[in-house]
Design an enzyme around this catalytic site. Structure first.
Site, PDB file in Angstrom:
ATOM      1  N   GLY A   1     -21.323  35.505 -24.501  1.00  0.00           N
ATOM      2  CA  GLY A   1     -20.964  36.859 -24.166  1.00  0.00           C
ATOM      3  C   GLY A   1     -19.693  37.212 -24.584  1.00  0.00           C
ATOM      4  O   GLY A   1     -18.995  36.520 -25.507  1.00  0.00           O
TER       5      GLY A   1
ATOM      6  N   GLY B   1     -18.371  34.771 -27.678  1.00  0.00           N
ATOM      7  CA  GLY B   1     -19.058  33.453 -28.285  1.00  0.00           C
ATOM      8  C   GLY B   1     -20.464  33.720 -27.529  1.00  0.00           C
ATOM      9  O   GLY B   1     -21.125  34.669 -27.417  1.00  0.00           O
TER      10      GLY B   1
ATOM     11  N   ASP C   1     -20.967  20.964 -16.547  1.00  0.00           N
ATOM     12  CA  ASP C   1     -20.478  21.334 -17.833  1.00  0.00           C
ATOM     13  C   ASP C   1     -18.846  21.003 -17.843  1.00  0.00           C
ATOM     14  O   ASP C   1     -18.163  21.660 -18.337  1.00  0.00           O
ATOM     15  CB  ASP C   1     -20.693  22.593 -18.252  1.00  0.00           C
ATOM     16  CG  ASP C   1     -20.637  22.816 -19.812  1.00  0.00           C
ATOM     17  OD1 ASP C   1     -20.388  21.628 -20.679  1.00  0.00           O
ATOM     18  OD2 ASP C   1     -20.611  23.805 -20.198  1.00  0.00           O
TER      19      ASP C   1
ATOM     20  N   VAL D   1     -15.599  38.196 -23.538  1.00  0.00           N
ATOM     21  CA  VAL D   1     -14.688  38.204 -22.217  1.00  0.00           C
ATOM     22  C   VAL D   1     -13.467  39.288 -22.652  1.00  0.00           C
ATOM     23  O   VAL D   1     -13.165  39.144 -23.784  1.00  0.00           O
ATOM     24  CB  VAL D   1     -14.138  36.918 -22.087  1.00  0.00           C
ATOM     25  CG1 VAL D   1     -12.923  36.894 -20.866  1.00  0.00           C
ATOM     26  CG2 VAL D   1     -14.765  35.845 -21.672  1.00  0.00           C
TER      27      VAL D   1
END
Ligand SMILES: *[C@@H]1O[C@H](CO)[C@@H](O)[C@H](O)[C@H]1NC(C)=O
Ligand SMILES: *[C@@H]1O[C@H](CO)[C@@H](O)[C@H](O)[C@H]1NC(C)=O
Ligand SMILES: *[C@@H]1O[C@H](CO)[C@@H](O)[C@H](O)[C@H]1NC(C)=O
Ligand SMILES: *[C@@H]1O[C@H](CO)[C@@H](O)[C@H](O)[C@H]1NC(C)=O
Ligand SMILES: *[C@@H]1O[C@H](CO)[C@@H](O)[C@H](O)[C@H]1NC(C)=O
Ligand SMILES: *[C@@H]1O[C@H](CO)[C@@H](O)[C@H](O)[C@H]1NC(C)=O
Ligand SMILES: *[C@@H]1O[C@H](CO)[C@@H](O)[C@H](O)[C@H]1NC(C)=O
Ligand SMILES: *[C@@H]1O[C@H](CO)[C@@H](O)[C@H](O)[C@H]1NC(C)=O
Ligand SMILES: *[C@@H]1O[C@H](CO)[C@@H](O)[C@H](O)[C@H]1NC(C)=O
Length: 753
Positions: A435, A432, A548, A437
């Protein structure tokens, strides 16, 4: 009987031929000793090599005695005391002699005959050479035969007849029975008697022939001619070849007696002759001379004789051998029949070749150096990145805080490369804007999520490190555990506990999964999440604001226990400051409207976001949906308006509606509503929310505003979960996490999936 009995006159009583000498005497240089010292080695034209000799000291045995009669001019050599003249002695084992011929002539006037019948008796070791000689009979009314003895006392007889009717019948050079016949002789003939006969005393050929002849002759030295019928009468002798050898035993037998062994010279060898008894000696290849003399065999200088060497340019003689060489500027084997001498490449060519070789070598070295430098640079880069990314700072901090050093590790790039199969695409589990994963397997069997984040603003390194440290300090069962990081790469790699069961978002919005998400579970997850936020907000030294909070940042493990993740936007809020000025950050739909307006960051922003998650859990509806009327696009707005109109049960999720206690649901909805208050100050704090939800879970009712109770729960809440929590014992604490205007440094942990 109509033939003439011929009496034999032994002109040659005994031919004793013993001897030896090496082949081609002519090839032997004149100064080369062929006879013993102080011995006469010549008789007229004839060379006399040892074992032949003219005086007793000079020959090997009586058989090799040569008489040299110098009343002749040139002096003539004879075998022994006989009348047999020797014309050549070869060390190859042959002696050439002039042999009397037998003749039988008839006188028509007196009808008397004149004849002779020579016989040849050779000494035991000597034999008539059977290949070079032929028994020849000449005449037109003639037959002749030989009766001889072979070695071992065997008798033999052979002969031939020569006839003709007219002299014209005779053919020049052809000895085939017309006036001339020839017959070969067997091997090992050492004694012969020749006999000549005529059938009719030449009466029938009187006019042109009254003589017959018989003789052994060296075939190559005699050619028949019709004139021979007459002229042979005046010829007394013809050449003949006799083989000689030494002794009568074999080489092996001879070698047993050193003193009598005839092959005296080194570099000589013994061999068995084709014909007759005994043995002969010869020089080894590459040597020449007289093998019967001490040191008789001497090196042949092949280079002096073009026939002996095949060198193109230069010949180098060695003892017993030679080799060819090439002059300067040439190479090759120098042999005419092979490679010969080849002109070598010029100096310029050699130079060019050398230079190109050098260049290739240099290139190789350069290549190697390049690789080596690259390797070193990579190592250096790792070091640089490590420092850049604050590795030193982190190390220092960690070493200062020994307690936590076991929970946070600094991984090497190599370790993580190995864990992810060198960041193989198959290991990617999430991608995404934040970055990539990767899933990784550590050597100790731990499964981890490795986050390759976006590039880090170098100016924010210190904050990044602090974030990392904060995360490493959060040791809450409902927070995704941060295991460590790798700072050797340009972009830091972050390593998390791997959570395998997806996000809360998926579980709510995926219809299949949502069926299994019971109301009770939903409430449990809400409580767990609320507790985590409460824990963060009330951390002992420096509260943390997650910033967030959303269903996508709540991961679920296999027991559907909530694990809050993604602290990338989280901020530390120093105790003495309840609010921070910061860039708006968060996810649309969950974002605190007050924060959006004021940019003032407080814990209450998380409370609002949690409220949205709670509504999400209750309704199973999407937080932002463009399928809804504009006013209701935001779930929070929809929920608030529904609450206002007291239509809550219309929007609740089916399962929730079915399973939930209406009263309880209403209470939870009230909590959500309070969290969604536009004014942050009027929202409850997370502790209160968590407590209220826990109370509802137990079926209890905790009206808002009973602060005493809150404190009580607060104390409980802080216990245990907070042990080993964030503890910045240094002066950094006040500045840590201060968001400057530019500060939107993120540690984007999307989740440990
Ligand atoms: C012997 O020598 C003489 C002259 O010296 C020569 O004419 C003759 O041919 C030679 N004979 C042989 C057999 O070499
Ligand atoms: C040499 O030959 C002559 C003539 O044939 C003869 O008279 C003389 O006896 C011979 N000499 C020797 C030593 O044999
Ligand atoms: C050769 O003849 C001479 C004289 O005729 C004699 O003295 C000598 O012994 C003979 N040699 C041989 C080997 O018969
Ligand atoms: C034989 O006799 C004839 C004449 O009668 C004569 O011419 C001839 O020469 C004689 N031959 C010999 C060899 O005496
Ligand atoms: C060979 O011939 C001689 C006479 O010429 C005779 O005495 C002898 O017995 C013969 N030998 C053989 C084996 O026939
Ligand atoms: C040949 O001559 C001899 C005597 O020399 C004689 O005995 C013989 O009968 C003669 N043969 C013929 C066929 O004339
Ligand atoms: C070889 O020579 C020796 C003596 O010279 C003699 O006793 C022997 O019988 C000879 N052998 C042959 C096979 O002639
Ligand atoms: C070897 O040869 C020499 C000379 O011919 C002779 O005197 C001696 O007896 C021989 N020895 C043997 C063992 O035959
Ligand atoms: C006979 O003599 C020739 C040379 O004239 C030689 O090459 C050959 O080998 C001899 N034969 C034997 C059986 O020795």
């Amino acid at each position: 009987m109509g033939f003439l009995q011929i009496q034999f006159i032994n002109l040659l009583a005994i031919l004793v031929i013993i001897a030896s000498s090496k082949s081609s005497l002519s090839a032997t240089p004149p100064n080369f000793p062929i006879a013993k010292p102080n011995c006469n080695d010549r008789c007229g034209n004839l060379s006399i090599p040892y074992p032949f000799g003219t005086t007793p000291d000079c020959y090997q045995s009586d058989s090799f005695f040569i008489t040299c009669n110098d009343t002749f001019n040139p002096p003539q050599a004879f075998w022994d005391n006989s009348s047999i003249e020797v014309t050549d002695i070869s060390l190859d084992g042959q002696v050439k002699v002039l042999q009397f011929i037998g003749q039988d002539c008839y006188n028509q006037n007196t009808t008397s005959a004149s004849y002779n019948d020579p016989s040849i008796h050779l000494a035991t070791y000597f034999t008539v050479n059977n290949t070079a000689n032929k028994f020849t009979v000449i005449g037109c009314d003639t037959y002749g035969y030989i009766s001889g003895q072979l070695l071992h006392d065997r008798n033999y007889t052979t002969g031939c007849t020569a006839m003709c009717n007219a002299k014209d019948d005779l053919i020049e050079g052809s000895c085939t029975g017309l006036g001339c016949c020839q017959t070969p002789i067997p091997k090992q003939v050492w004694s012969v008697e020749l006999s000549l006969y005529s059938y009719e005393n030449y009466s029938n050929v009187w006019s042109f022939d009254n003589c017959g002849y018989a003789f052994f002759v060296e075939e190559s030295a005699f050619t028949f001619s019709p004139e021979n019928l007459n002229n042979l009468r005046n010829v007394k002798k013809l050449p003949m070849v006799v083989d000689w050898a030494i002794g009568n035993g074999t080489c092996e037998e001879a070698q047993l007696n050193e003193s009598s062994y005839a092959c005296k010279s080194v570099n000589s060898r013994c061999y068995k002759p084709d014909n007759g008894y005994g043995y002969r000696c010869s020089c080894l290849e590459g040597y020449q001379g007289n093998p019967y003399l001490n040191d008789g065999c001497q090196d042949v200088n092949e280079c002096e004789d073009p026939k002996l060497n095949n060198c193109e340019k230069r010949c180098v003689n060695t003892i017993g051998d030679f080799h060819c060489a090439c002059p300067k500027g040439y190479h090759g084997d120098g042999r005419k029949d092979k490679q010969g001498c080849i002109r070598s490449e010029s100096l310029a060519f050699k130079l060019a070749a050398g230079i190109s070789l050098g260049i290739i070598l240099l290139l190789l070295i350069a290549c190697w150096l390049h690789l080596e430098l690259k390797r070193r640079r990579q190592m250096k880069m790792r070091q640089v990145f490590f420092c850049q990314n604050g590795g030193m700072l982190l190390q220092e901090k960690i070493s200062r805080r020994e307690r936590s050093s076991d929970t946070t590790a600094i991984f090497s790039e190599f370790e993580l490369q190995k864990a992810t199969n060198n960041f193989d695409n198959n290991m990617i589990i999430g991608k995404g804007g934040f970055g990539i994963v990767y899933k990784g397997f550590l050597p100790d069997n731990r499964i981890v999520a490795i986050k390759k984040s976006k590039e880090v603003d170098l100016n924010q390194i210190e904050q990044f490190i602090n974030e990392v440290i904060i995360l490493s300090q959060i040791n809450h069962r409902n927070v995704v555990r941060f295991l460590g990081c790798c700072l050797e790469t340009q972009v830091p790699l972050l390593v998390y506990e791997f959570i395998n069961n997806g996000t809360l978002f998926e579980h709510i919005h995926n219809k299949a999964k949502a069926r299994f998400l019971s109301w009770e579970l939903r409430l449990k997850i809400a409580i767990e999440t609320a507790n985590v936020l409460a824990y963060l907000h009330s951390a002992a030294s420096t509260p943390i604001i997650h910033r967030d909070v959303k269903s996508a940042n709540v991961l679920l493990d296999h027991t559907l226990t909530a694990k809050v993740s993604d602290f990338g936007a989280s901020r530390l809020v120093p105790l003495d400051q309840t609010q921070l000025s910061t860039l708006v950050h968060g996810t649309l739909g969950y974002l605190d409207p007050e924060y959006m307006l004021t940019n003032q960051l407080t814990e209450k922003s998380d409370v609002y976001s949690f409220g949205v998650v709670l509504v999400e859990l209750l309704t199973g509806k999407e937080v932002l949906s463009f399928n809804r009327p504009e006013r209701d696009r935001s779930l929070a707005n929809l929920f608030l308006s529904v609450m206002k109109e007291d239509r809550l049960f219309e929007i609740l999720e089916e399962n929730v509606m079915r399973e939930g206690n209406k009263k309880q649901l209403m209470k939870v909805a009230m909590v959500a509503k309070s969290c969604l208050h536009v004014k942050g100050d009027e929202r409850p704090c997370m502790k209160e929310v968590a407590m209220e939800l826990e109370g509802l879970m137990l079926g209890e009712k905790h009206p808002w505003g009973q602060t005493g109770h809150n404190e009580e729960v607060n104390g409980l809440l802080l216990e245990g979960e907070f042990s080993g929590a964030i503890n910045f014992g240094d002066d950094n604490s006040t500045s840590i996490g201060f968001d400057s205007v530019k500060d939107h440094f993120m540690l984007p942990i999307r989740g440990g999936r």
